[in-house]
Design an enzyme around this catalytic site. Structure first.
Site, mmCIF file in Angstrom:
data_model
loop_
_atom_site.group_PDB
_atom_site.id
_atom_site.type_symbol
_atom_site.label_atom_id
_atom_site.label_comp_id
_atom_site.label_asym_id
_atom_site.label_seq_id
_atom_site.Cartn_x
_atom_site.Cartn_y
_atom_site.Cartn_z
ATOM 1 N N ASN A 107 0.836 -1.109 0.002
ATOM 2 C CA ASN A 107 0.005 -0.162 -0.069
ATOM 3 C C ASN A 107 0.836 1.252 -0.031
ATOM 4 O O ASN A 107 2.193 1.306 0.739
ATOM 5 C CB ASN A 107 -0.964 -0.087 1.370
ATOM 6 C CG ASN A 107 -1.808 1.237 1.321
ATOM 7 O OD1 ASN A 107 -2.472 1.321 0.186
ATOM 8 N ND2 ASN A 107 -1.896 1.912 2.500
ATOM 9 N N HIS A 109 0.784 5.416 1.403
ATOM 10 C CA HIS A 109 0.067 6.066 2.178
ATOM 11 C C HIS A 109 0.654 7.441 2.334
ATOM 12 O O HIS A 109 1.896 7.858 2.079
ATOM 13 C CB HIS A 109 0.361 5.534 3.670
ATOM 14 C CG HIS A 109 -0.590 6.476 4.615
ATOM 15 N ND1 HIS A 109 -1.961 6.303 4.881
ATOM 16 C CD2 HIS A 109 -0.118 7.318 5.679
ATOM 17 C CE1 HIS A 109 -2.225 7.255 5.842
ATOM 18 N NE2 HIS A 109 -1.199 7.924 6.138
ATOM 19 N N SER A 136 4.780 6.899 2.172
ATOM 20 C CA SER A 136 5.415 5.615 2.657
ATOM 21 C C SER A 136 4.873 4.648 1.770
ATOM 22 O O SER A 136 3.440 4.520 1.789
ATOM 23 C CB SER A 136 5.125 5.516 3.874
ATOM 24 O OG SER A 136 5.547 6.617 4.699
ATOM 25 N N ASP A 145 -2.257 0.918 8.361
ATOM 26 C CA ASP A 145 -1.198 1.706 7.856
ATOM 27 C C ASP A 145 0.006 1.514 9.021
ATOM 28 O O ASP A 145 0.858 2.425 9.422
ATOM 29 C CB ASP A 145 -1.690 3.281 8.189
ATOM 30 C CG ASP A 145 -2.753 3.681 7.213
ATOM 31 O OD1 ASP A 145 -2.934 2.838 6.239
ATOM 32 O OD2 ASP A 145 -3.605 4.439 7.752
#
Length: 213
Positions: A107, A109, A136, A145
């Protein structure tokens, strides 16, 4: 050896476009499908233009989060991916989904994790008076997260920065580091170990591999 990637989106797909553009002959990463939970996501058009298979799986058609994630797993696994990439996929994933793809789920972020987890990160960075902000790429774990960071890009917040300018500057960095992280994974350089994210066999620091701009 080709690394097959499935990308999950919910919106415009600007990070998806950066990934599509990175598909060069010397890059082993290949996007085999783009799946969205929203039929109106513009990222689907980006995928179709690039000749990539698309599918819409609306979360509204399922009774609960677990049922949707179960159907999503079936749709993803039908593509036999080596990696699943979240590119603006606006759903909180169930623990079962995350465990199913452990070590194969990335992912991006829009903050320098672990700072500003969650939403509205650019506003929060400005209101907190942060000197630095950024983005990030991290492996996804059951903690929101909170997975090990693979790579970060930081920018200095200028006196003239507002919400829009800061968001645009961070987006530029997202489009730089996400394709790089995915390529590293495809090349076998980046992986998730028990102790954290590893690059070229070396344990990365908590902030990951860092670019400063």
């Amino acid at each position: 050896m080709t690394c097959n990637v499935v990308v999950l989106i919910s919106g415009s797909g600007s990070n998806l476009q950066a990934l599509i553009d990175s598909q060069q002959p010397d890059n082993p990463m290949r996007i085999v499908a783009v799946i969205s939970n929203r039929a109106d996501a513009y990222g689907l058009e980006r995928a179709k233009t690039a000749g990539i298979a698309t599918r819409v799986l609306s979360h509204r058609d399922y009774s609960d989060r677990e049922a949707f994630d179960g159907a999503l797993v079936e749709a993803i696994d039908a593509c036999q991916p080596d990696l699943v990439v979240l590119a603006g996929f606006m759903r909180i994933l169930t623990p079962g989904f995350v465990r199913h793809y452990q070590g194969r789920l990335l992912n991006i972020h829009p903050s320098l994790l672990p700072r500003h987890k969650g939403l509205d990160t650019h506003r929060r960075a400005l209101e907190a008076g942060d000197r630095e902000h950024g983005c990030s790429v991290h492996f996804v774990t059951e903690e929101l997260d909170g997975g090990p960071v693979a790579i970060q890009a930081s920018i200095l917040i200028g006196a003239g920065d507002d919400l829009d300018s800061l968001a645009n500057r961070v987006h530029e960095q997202e489009h730089r580091i996400y394709p790089l992280a995915v390529r590293w994974f495809a090349e076998g350089r980046l992986r998730l170990a028990e102790q954290g994210a590893m690059l070229d066999g070396h344990l990365l620091p908590a902030s990951g591999y860092c670019f400063t701009n």
